[in-house]
Design a protein around this motif. Structure first.
Motif, PDB file in Angstrom:
ATOM      1  N   LYS A  14      11.050   6.959   0.531  1.00  0.00           N
ATOM      2  CA  LYS A  14      10.800   7.928   0.686  1.00  0.00           C
ATOM      3  C   LYS A  14      11.641   8.614   2.096  1.00  0.00           C
ATOM      4  N   ARG A  15      12.335   9.853   1.727  1.00  0.00           N
ATOM      5  CA  ARG A  15      13.054  10.394   2.651  1.00  0.00           C
ATOM      6  C   ARG A  15      12.432  11.657   3.092  1.00  0.00           C
ATOM      7  N   HIS A  16      12.657  12.154   4.362  1.00  0.00           N
ATOM      8  CA  HIS A  16      12.492  13.599   4.449  1.00  0.00           C
ATOM      9  C   HIS A  16      13.838  14.588   4.789  1.00  0.00           C
ATOM     10  N   SER A  17      14.195  15.579   4.120  1.00  0.00           N
ATOM     11  CA  SER A  17      15.175  16.320   4.365  1.00  0.00           C
ATOM     12  C   SER A  17      14.571  17.597   4.784  1.00  0.00           C
ATOM     13  N   VAL A  18      15.280  18.493   5.570  1.00  0.00           N
ATOM     14  CA  VAL A  18      14.824  19.848   6.220  1.00  0.00           C
ATOM     15  C   VAL A  18      14.768  20.647   5.282  1.00  0.00           C
ATOM     16  N   LYS A  26      16.988   6.974  -4.549  1.00  0.00           N
ATOM     17  CA  LYS A  26      17.427   5.612  -4.554  1.00  0.00           C
ATOM     18  C   LYS A  26      18.605   5.617  -3.019  1.00  0.00           C
ATOM     19  N   VAL A  27      18.405   4.568  -2.345  1.00  0.00           N
ATOM     20  CA  VAL A  27      19.199   4.425  -1.169  1.00  0.00           C
ATOM     21  C   VAL A  27      19.987   3.070  -1.347  1.00  0.00           C
ATOM     22  N   ASP A  58      21.986  12.680   7.373  1.00  0.00           N
ATOM     23  CA  ASP A  58      21.536  14.062   7.485  1.00  0.00           C
ATOM     24  C   ASP A  58      19.850  14.057   7.199  1.00  0.00           C
ATOM     25  N   CYS A  59      19.323  13.045   6.672  1.00  0.00           N
ATOM     26  CA  CYS A  59      17.966  12.885   6.341  1.00  0.00           C
ATOM     27  C   CYS A  59      17.325  11.764   7.347  1.00  0.00           C
ATOM     28  N   VAL A  60      16.085  11.798   7.680  1.00  0.00           N
ATOM     29  CA  VAL A  60      15.388  10.812   8.431  1.00  0.00           C
ATOM     30  C   VAL A  60      14.312  10.182   7.452  1.00  0.00           C
ATOM     31  N   LEU A  61      13.996   8.922   7.954  1.00  0.00           N
ATOM     32  CA  LEU A  61      13.036   8.184   7.149  1.00  0.00           C
ATOM     33  C   LEU A  61      11.463   8.991   7.346  1.00  0.00           C
ATOM     34  N   PHE A  62      10.940   9.125   6.013  1.00  0.00           N
ATOM     35  CA  PHE A  62       9.676   9.713   6.151  1.00  0.00           C
ATOM     36  C   PHE A  62       8.727   8.635   6.209  1.00  0.00           C
ATOM     37  N   VAL A  63       7.818   8.416   7.536  1.00  0.00           N
ATOM     38  CA  VAL A  63       6.859   7.313   7.321  1.00  0.00           C
ATOM     39  C   VAL A  63       5.508   7.855   7.535  1.00  0.00           C
TER      40      VAL A  63
END
Length: 63
Positions: A14-18, A26-27, A58-63
């Protein structure tokens, strides 16, 4: 067995993009191993919603 080898592994994260908010994507991790122990992550990229590949910076890990 080779002492040093490179392996590619795909996981869902799960990622968080602005722009898009929360995104399950998929990473792909490309890591260097020494006798089965991971030494270094050479490259990390993700597949976007539209099928493009982008760097994970450009995106951070959404925890």
């Amino acid at each position: 067995m080779k002492p040093i080898y490179i392996k590619r592994k795909t996981t869902y994260e799960k990622r968080h993009s602005v722009k898009m908010g929360e995104l399950t994507t998929k990473v792909i991790y490309i890591k260097k191993y020494f006798f089965g122990l991971p030494i270094k992550t050479l490259h990390k990229y993700r597949e976007t919603y539209y099928g493009e590949t982008k760097d994970c910076k450009d995106c951070v890990l959404f925890v």
